[in-house]
Design a protein around this motif. Structure first.
Motif, mmCIF file in Angstrom:
data_model
loop_
_atom_site.group_PDB
_atom_site.id
_atom_site.type_symbol
_atom_site.label_atom_id
_atom_site.label_comp_id
_atom_site.label_asym_id
_atom_site.label_seq_id
_atom_site.Cartn_x
_atom_site.Cartn_y
_atom_site.Cartn_z
ATOM 1 N N THR A 1 -34.216 -12.610 -94.323
ATOM 2 C CA THR A 1 -33.584 -12.827 -93.029
ATOM 3 C C THR A 1 -32.752 -11.637 -92.573
ATOM 4 O OG1 THR A 1 -31.629 -13.821 -94.041
ATOM 5 C CG2 THR A 1 -33.444 -15.302 -93.483
ATOM 6 N N HIS A 2 -32.683 -10.621 -93.405
ATOM 7 C CA HIS A 2 -31.822 -9.482 -93.061
ATOM 8 C C HIS A 2 -32.529 -8.577 -92.062
ATOM 9 C CE1 HIS A 2 -28.928 -6.321 -93.303
ATOM 10 N NE2 HIS A 2 -28.189 -7.031 -94.142
ATOM 11 N N LEU B 1 -25.641 -10.303 -105.236
ATOM 12 C CA LEU B 1 -25.525 -11.093 -104.012
ATOM 13 C C LEU B 1 -26.864 -11.228 -103.306
ATOM 14 C CD1 LEU B 1 -23.577 -12.560 -102.105
ATOM 15 C CD2 LEU B 1 -23.222 -10.375 -100.926
ATOM 16 N N ARG B 2 -27.652 -10.164 -103.299
ATOM 17 C CA ARG B 2 -28.950 -10.218 -102.629
ATOM 18 C C ARG B 2 -29.881 -11.224 -103.308
ATOM 19 N NH1 ARG B 2 -28.070 -6.289 -99.160
ATOM 20 N NH2 ARG B 2 -27.370 -4.204 -99.781
ATOM 21 N N SER C 1 -26.460 -12.880 -111.576
ATOM 22 C CA SER C 1 -26.930 -13.612 -110.396
ATOM 23 C C SER C 1 -27.209 -15.082 -110.687
ATOM 24 C CB SER C 1 -28.206 -12.960 -109.851
ATOM 25 O OG SER C 1 -29.302 -13.185 -110.747
ATOM 26 N N GLN D 1 -28.916 -13.889 -104.671
ATOM 27 C CA GLN D 1 -28.389 -15.231 -104.407
ATOM 28 C C GLN D 1 -28.531 -15.645 -102.954
ATOM 29 O OE1 GLN D 1 -24.425 -14.485 -105.818
ATOM 30 N NE2 GLN D 1 -24.859 -15.212 -107.892
ATOM 31 N N THR D 2 -29.009 -14.727 -102.102
ATOM 32 C CA THR D 2 -29.175 -15.028 -100.682
ATOM 33 C C THR D 2 -30.605 -14.742 -100.264
ATOM 34 O OG1 THR D 2 -28.416 -12.795 -100.123
ATOM 35 C CG2 THR D 2 -26.771 -14.553 -100.125
ATOM 36 N N ASP D 3 -30.922 -15.098 -99.020
ATOM 37 C CA ASP D 3 -32.278 -14.921 -98.508
ATOM 38 C C ASP D 3 -32.426 -13.516 -97.957
ATOM 39 O OD1 ASP D 3 -34.785 -15.077 -97.502
ATOM 40 O OD2 ASP D 3 -34.377 -16.641 -96.030
ATOM 41 N N VAL D 4 -33.115 -12.664 -98.710
ATOM 42 C CA VAL D 4 -33.283 -11.260 -98.315
ATOM 43 C C VAL D 4 -34.083 -11.126 -97.029
ATOM 44 C CG1 VAL D 4 -33.982 -8.989 -99.130
ATOM 45 C CG2 VAL D 4 -33.306 -10.731 -100.768
ATOM 46 N N LYS E 1 -37.574 -12.361 -106.344
ATOM 47 C CA LYS E 1 -37.733 -13.709 -105.785
ATOM 48 C C LYS E 1 -39.208 -14.099 -105.703
ATOM 49 C CE LYS E 1 -33.503 -14.382 -103.240
ATOM 50 N NZ LYS E 1 -32.975 -15.054 -102.060
#
Length: 749
Positions: free
Chosen positions: A724-725, A716-717, A470, A719-722, A286
């Motif tokens: 914030t984990h 999936l990672r 992705s 496609q999402t905001d890493v 990203k």
């Protein structure tokens, strides 16, 4: 049945401090002298020992005794004890005092003193008593530890390695957790560790056993199946097969999570390092992808491409033009396609376009500071260099792997090139991809090239497939067979298998593809005859000809066929010099393959070389010299377990390579391994001639069997905001996080 020999150590000839290998002279009670060799510590020359092992005959030194176990005899002579206690090992104890000690305490004097030094009160003052006990303990510690380790069933080699790591704390460390053997000793799995644990009285339902079984299940799933995580039901199924005990694993799982050895995300269990690496890859992708790039003049690009096409007499397809422009405009681009779809032509065009746009002289030595070509293996990078006429190296080499076992490139010391092209990306696992991405500077153009339909990486993960799926990175799929490849029946066969539409017409022999039906004896005979025919036509057995088989055992397995080819085509077969290891014998001229990564020798699992010499070293021991593309590597006798003959190799090991002539036997005993991706990968290794032999119906069967999808979360990672984990942030802030600047992918592979 093993032989036994007893006596006194007379002298030491050789001692390897790193692994404990020792050569000594033993004087038996019959006053005969014998050479003993093996892994054991420096033993007292004053005490009698019994050794277990077998006699062998050395060409120069004659009879030798190879030690597998030993013990100090309890009936040591009083004279021996007196000489031992009065030796220079012990301060202030002369022959007279030593004789008094033995007279007072008997043949168990050493044990009695170590247990309670006050037994020496009639002879020595308190200071001397304490000092003698301390010196006895120090001197006896290694021997006692070794004896105990051997009693636990460990080999002398494993015992030596443990002692080198933990010294006098070895037994404490082992009793604290015998399962550390599983983590720290190559080839020492859970079952062997469990045997040792039982000898320490550790039950199957002990939390240490449960924790080890859980971790081992995740490790074997990662290494064997490529999975990054397991669901609880899958984990419990694997653990129950390992331990076979009715136990509650809740406390063990909670302890591992608390110790941050495993990570639980939703309903998925990860090993900590794998979890962090996958998260790091997503985060770094990203960052690279979102970095603003300079504007590219598309009109100038189009003009340059037209000039290059005329210069090279190439009619680029729309997809190829689109791929080149996309790669020039974006920080990350993926190009995927099968054989004959023009990947090499495209990369060549990209190189020329980039060079002309940024005025880089591709023939200049400085060009490699601007552009980097790399691939996962030496063979793949060598082929890349030959096809593109530009320097290419392995990813490890570009990352700065050197003989000091460190990487120069990292986030602190990044790769300097502005264009990085990575070929054969389907072979890259998460460990190597993480290291590579961490070495790439924001603003670099990265082009990832690979065939997503090939076998996934040997190591864990499904990196290329997840990146493509992705949809967050521009992907150019090349699916048009180019004019020069349209006449290739190798390409047509591969395409038919990949698309799962294999017909009877596809199984007709042609100039470049030959099908042969027959039994195992016929297949073996045809392979040997055809290899001879290929050699007579000028093809080289080392560089051009390769037999690919998916399994090692059986009449048509890798091991058996290697010996068949070796015996028929190596002119040095059955002639000295040679070196044997187990059931394998190596001669000068043999084609060999490295079976595991060895950072000390700077070679990787899958590297193929040729035996160039077998000579004696300064200790008169045989040494095998192998040439790996100009890099000479030496193997001692005890290192030959990392080699195998390579006239026949597995299909996995052939990834990243091409051969002029490929033999592919397919028989019923391979059936459990036959998958579409495996056969597709094997067929696409052939460049000029492919010979498929056996039951041709199995090709149809294999084309409809898909490799089981690996458990990964990278798609999936991405496609999402890493960021914030919370769990990932907590792991990164963990106080015991290791400094990974000098860790290499070799450490994980």
């Amino acid at each position: 049945m093993k032989d036994k020999i007893s006596g006194f150590i007379k002298s030491y000839v050789y001692k390897n401090e790193s692994n404990g290998y020792t050569i000594a002279k033993l004087e038996t009670n019959e006053k005969e002298t014998c050479s003993i060799v093996g892994y054991f510590p420096l033993l007292s020359e004053e005490l009698e020992y019994e050794f277990e092992g077998e006699f062998t005959h050395h060409a120069k030194y004659g009879k030798q005794f190879v030690v597998s176990n030993y013990k100090r005899l309890e009936n040591a002579s009083e004279g021996g004890l007196i000489r031992y206690l009065s030796s220079e090992n012990f301060t202030g104890i002369g022959p007279v005092t030593a004789e008094k000690i033995v007279s007072l305490l008997g043949q168990n004097a050493i044990e009695k003193i170590i247990e309670d030094e006050s037994v020496l009160k009639p002879i020595l003052n308190p200071i001397k008593r304490t000092r003698l006990k301390k010196e006895l303990m120090n001197h006896q510690a290694e021997q006692q530890i070794f004896v105990k380790l051997l009693d636990l069933g460990l080999t002398t080699k494993v015992a030596a390695r443990l002692f080198n790591s933990y010294g006098n704390q070895t037994l404490e460390k082992l009793e604290e957790d015998p399962y550390r053997l599983m983590y720290e000793i190559d080839g020492f799995g859970f079952i062997k560790s469990r045997d040792v644990a039982e000898k320490f009285g550790i039950a199957k339902d002990d939390i240490r056993s449960l924790k080890a079984a859980l971790v081992y299940s995740l490790i074997t799933s990662s290494n064997g199946d490529g999975n990054l995580y397991l669901y609880e039901a899958e984990l419990m199924h694997k653990v129950s097969k390992i331990l076979d005990v009715d136990a509650n694993y809740k406390d063990a799982i909670e302890a591992l999570i608390l110790e941050k050895k495993i990570v639980l995300e939703d309903d998925k269990y990860f090993l900590k390092q794998i979890y962090k690496d996958e998260m790091d890859i997503a985060k770094r992708i990203k960052e690279i992808k979102s970095y603003p790039m300079e504007q590219i003049d598309e009109d100038l690009l189009s003009l340059l491409l037209s000039q290059i096409a005329i210069l090279k007499s190439i009619d680029y397809t729309e997809k190829q033009i689109q791929a080149i422009i996309t790669a020039m405009q974006n920080p990350l681009t993926i190009i995927t396609g099968g054989p004959g779809t023009g990947k090499t032509t495209l990369i060549d065009g990209l190189l020329e376009t980039y060079a002309k746009y940024y005025k880089v002289n591709l023939k200049s030595k400085d060009a490699t500071n601007e552009i980097a070509l790399m691939a996962p293996t030496g063979r793949a990078s060598k082929r890349m260099k030959e096809l593109l006429d530009f320097p290419a190296r392995t990813i490890h080499s570009h990352l700065g792997y050197d003989y000091d076992q460190t990487f120069r490139s990292s986030k602190v010391q990044p790769l300097v090139q502005n264009l990085i092209i990575i070929d054969e990306a389907s072979m890259i696992d998460i460990f190597l991809m993480k290291r590579l991405l961490n070495s790439i500077v924001d603003g670099t153009r990265v082009v990832i090239v690979g065939d997503e339909d090939q076998l996934p990486s040997v190591g864990p993960g499904y990196v290329l497939g997840d990146l493509i799926a992705s949809n967050v990175i521009p992907v150019i799929r090349l699916n048009e067979i180019h004019r020069q490849a349209k006449d290739s029946h190798i390409v047509k066969l591969a395409s038919a298998i990949n698309n799962q539409n294999l017909s009877s017409d596809d199984l007709m022999s042609h100039n470049d593809v030959t099908f042969y039906s027959g039994n195992q004896a016929d297949i073996k005979r045809v392979i040997l005859n055809q290899i001879g025919g290929a050699i007579s036509k000028g093809y080289d057995l080392i560089d051009d000809i390769q037999v690919l088989i998916p399994q090692y055992k059986g009449e048509l397995g890798i091991d058996s066929m290697n010996v068949e080819i070796q015996s028929k085509f190596n002119k040095n077969y059955d002639k000295p010099p040679f070196m044997r290891f187990g059931d394998k014998t190596y001669y000068i001229g043999d084609k060999v393959i490295q079976l595991q990564n060895d950072k000390d020798k700077a070679i990787m699992n899958g590297d193929i070389g040729v035996v160039k010499n077998i000579r004696k070293n300064d200790k008169n021991q045989k040494v095998l010299e192998v040439d790996f593309d100009g890099h000479r590597v030496h193997y001692d006798q005890n290192e030959l377990d990392t080699l195998n003959l390579a006239y026949v190799i597995s299909i996995h090991k052939s990834q990243g390579s091409e051969y002029q002539v490929v033999f592919l036997p397919i028989i019923k005993s391979y059936m459990h391994m036959l998958k579409k991706e495996l056969i597709y990968t094997a067929i696409t290794r052939a460049k000029s001639h492919l010979l498929v032999l056996g039951d041709l119906r199995l090709l149809q069967y294999a084309s409809n069997q898909l490799v089981e999808k690996r458990h990964t979360m990278l798609k999936l990672r991405l496609q999402t905001d890493v960021k914030t984990h919370d769990l990932f942030e907590a792991l990164n802030q963990d106080e015991d996080t290791e400094d990974t600047d000098d860790i290499s992918p070799w450490d994980f592979m």
